[in-house]
Design a protein around this motif. Structure first.
Motif, PDB file in Angstrom:
ATOM      1  N   HIS A  49       0.854  -1.194   0.000  1.00  0.00           N
ATOM      2  CA  HIS A  49       0.000   0.000   0.000  1.00  0.00           C
ATOM      3  C   HIS A  49       0.889   1.244   0.000  1.00  0.00           C
ATOM      4  O   HIS A  49       1.873   1.299   0.734  1.00  0.00           O
ATOM      5  CB  HIS A  49      -0.887   0.034   1.234  1.00  0.00           C
ATOM      6  N   VAL A  50       0.512   2.218  -0.799  1.00  0.00           N
ATOM      7  CA  VAL A  50       1.256   3.486  -0.844  1.00  0.00           C
ATOM      8  C   VAL A  50       0.272   4.623  -0.563  1.00  0.00           C
ATOM      9  O   VAL A  50      -0.944   4.416  -0.577  1.00  0.00           O
ATOM     10  CB  VAL A  50       1.931   3.692  -2.225  1.00  0.00           C
ATOM     11  N   GLY A  51       0.814   5.795  -0.330  1.00  0.00           N
ATOM     12  CA  GLY A  51      -0.050   6.951  -0.095  1.00  0.00           C
ATOM     13  C   GLY A  51      -0.954   7.193  -1.294  1.00  0.00           C
ATOM     14  O   GLY A  51      -0.510   7.062  -2.443  1.00  0.00           O
ATOM     15  N   ALA A  52      -2.196   7.559  -1.026  1.00  0.00           N
ATOM     16  CA  ALA A  52      -3.175   7.690  -2.112  1.00  0.00           C
ATOM     17  C   ALA A  52      -2.737   8.699  -3.165  1.00  0.00           C
ATOM     18  O   ALA A  52      -2.986   8.499  -4.353  1.00  0.00           O
ATOM     19  CB  ALA A  52      -4.526   8.082  -1.523  1.00  0.00           C
ATOM     20  N   GLN A  53      -2.093   9.774  -2.727  1.00  0.00           N
ATOM     21  CA  GLN A  53      -1.755  10.854  -3.668  1.00  0.00           C
ATOM     22  C   GLN A  53      -0.297  10.807  -4.133  1.00  0.00           C
ATOM     23  O   GLN A  53       0.200  11.782  -4.681  1.00  0.00           O
ATOM     24  CB  GLN A  53      -2.022  12.218  -3.006  1.00  0.00           C
ATOM     25  N   THR A  54       0.380   9.690  -3.909  1.00  0.00           N
ATOM     26  CA  THR A  54       1.806   9.647  -4.240  1.00  0.00           C
ATOM     27  C   THR A  54       2.033   9.265  -5.703  1.00  0.00           C
ATOM     28  O   THR A  54       1.113   8.852  -6.398  1.00  0.00           O
ATOM     29  CB  THR A  54       2.543   8.634  -3.337  1.00  0.00           C
ATOM     30  N   LYS A  55       3.310   9.369  -6.103  1.00  0.00           N
ATOM     31  CA  LYS A  55       3.669   9.134  -7.512  1.00  0.00           C
ATOM     32  C   LYS A  55       3.818   7.642  -7.830  1.00  0.00           C
ATOM     33  O   LYS A  55       3.914   7.277  -8.999  1.00  0.00           O
ATOM     34  CB  LYS A  55       5.002   9.833  -7.799  1.00  0.00           C
ATOM     35  N   TYR A  56       3.842   6.815  -6.820  1.00  0.00           N
ATOM     36  CA  TYR A  56       4.142   5.394  -7.042  1.00  0.00           C
ATOM     37  C   TYR A  56       2.983   4.692  -7.750  1.00  0.00           C
ATOM     38  O   TYR A  56       1.850   4.700  -7.267  1.00  0.00           O
ATOM     39  CB  TYR A  56       4.424   4.697  -5.707  1.00  0.00           C
ATOM     40  N   LYS A  57       3.297   4.111  -8.897  1.00  0.00           N
ATOM     41  CA  LYS A  57       2.241   3.455  -9.686  1.00  0.00           C
ATOM     42  C   LYS A  57       2.539   1.968  -9.942  1.00  0.00           C
ATOM     43  O   LYS A  57       1.628   1.162  -9.994  1.00  0.00           O
ATOM     44  CB  LYS A  57       2.099   4.145 -11.061  1.00  0.00           C
ATOM     45  N   THR A  58       3.801   1.657 -10.148  1.00  0.00           N
ATOM     46  CA  THR A  58       4.165   0.284 -10.520  1.00  0.00           C
ATOM     47  C   THR A  58       5.286  -0.218  -9.603  1.00  0.00           C
ATOM     48  O   THR A  58       5.893   0.562  -8.852  1.00  0.00           O
ATOM     49  CB  THR A  58       4.676   0.208 -11.975  1.00  0.00           C
TER      50      THR A  58
END
Lengths: 140, 200
Positions: free
Chosen positions: B128-137
């Motif tokens: 899980h990553v922050g909802a608004q972060t840049k992490y996509k893949t």
């Protein structure tokens, strides 16, 4: 569950990382199995009925969650449930064990077949398990 | 004709006897066994959503229908559960495949009798990553600070995830031993900026 609050989102699920990841098993001591085989069979009968009930009555099944988990009912109704299956394909278990060994988290690819006994499950399920093992030639 | 009459006569004589035996049976065996008379099996649960089949079995009466009274007892963690099972305080509990491997190496006297579910395309457990972060893949995980319990299962999945993203664990910053009692604590850590991601 947490993404429901808007703070997080899932980047990759366990299923994305390794499909159909098997989480845990229900176990008994050998002593208990030897002394109470009939009780264990009855537990398995009830458990398999529960699996079937959850598969066909997802919403009603979830209503029991708040009482035991203390998680808000709203979240209980949208949380992802596992796919419940008493007998997992032996090749799936072996893949997981191989991954653990490959990355060095266990010493080697251990044979856990001696630690599994499907003999207490309802007979119909047991035969499914046997045929799966025969087809794959696995030992699990 | 004679034979038929004989059969009818036998049936006529048998009916009162059957009713008598039935009455006797009801006198000494008052109906189906009630829960208190059923054998009790204590099973450990972890207050987890994943224990749902146990809750359903108890609440819908599936265990009692099968002829057993299941009592659920909360015990935290695999080692404590195993100790309770081996002492005979409880009959059974859960164990992860990775822990089962350790027990196999030690030839521990326990058996898994059924698996309790697997992940599927709708599974919400994972990274899980922050909802608004840049992490996509998975390729975006390089350098990420990720909270993780450090269990063999989670370590394996995390290592495999970064492998699929073309990296090794050295390319990220795992924060081992993050095992909050409440999953909301992960969220709090994420909101505070203390971590970039968590795997659970």
């Amino acid at each position: 569950m947490l993404e429901a609050h808007g703070a997080s989102r899932i980047l990759a699920s366990f299923h994305d990382i390794s499909a159909d990841w098997v989480f845990a098993g229900l176990y008994f001591s050998d002593k208990y199995l030897k002394e109470h085989p009939d009780s264990v069979r009855k537990v398995m009968d009830g458990l398999v009925k529960s699996f079937d009930f959850i598969a066909g009555n997802d919403r009603e099944a979830r209503t029991f969650l708040p009482k035991y988990t203390k998680v808000e009912e709203e979240l209980c109704m949208i949380s992802a449930l596992r796919h419940y299956q008493a007998i997992e394909p032996p090749e799936r278990l072996k893949e997981q064990i191989d991954l653990m060994a490959t990355y060095g988290y266990i010493k080697s690819s251990v044979d856990v077949s001696t630690m599994i006994d499907y003999g207490f499950l309802p007979e119909t399920l047991r035969h499914q398990g046997e045929s799966a093992q025969e087809q794959t030639g696995g030992t699990l | 004709m004679n034979t038929m009459h004989h059969c009818r006569k036998k049936k006529t004589q048998a009916l009162p006897l059957a009713l008598f035996l039935l009455g006797l049976g009801l006198l000494f065996w008052p109906g189906a066994p009630i829960a208190d008379e059923l054998p009790t099996v204590k099973l450990v649960y972890w207050r987890s959503i994943d224990d749902l089949p146990l809750y359903v079995g108890v609440e819908k009466g599936f265990f009692k229908e099968a002829g057993v009274n299941v009592e659920l007892e909360y015990i935290s963690g695999e080692p404590n559960t195993l100790a309770a099972v081996m002492r005979g305080d409880v009959a059974g509990g859960y164990i992860s495949l990775s822990s089962l491997i350790k027990l196999a190496e030690e030839k521990a006297p326990v058996k898994v009798v059924a698996w309790m579910g697997h992940a599927h395309p709708g599974t919400k457990c994972g990274i899980h990553v922050g909802a608004q972060t840049k992490y996509k893949t998975l390729e975006d995980l390089r350098g990420i600070r990720i909270a993780t319990s450090g269990s063999v299962m989670v370590k394996t999945l995390l290592t495999h995830a970064v492998h699929k993203g073309g990296m090794t664990l050295k390319d990220i910053k795992p924060m081992w031993g993050a095992t909050p009692e409440n999953p909301m604590q992960h969220e709090a850590a994420l909101r505070s900026g203390g971590i970039d991601a968590f795997i659970v």
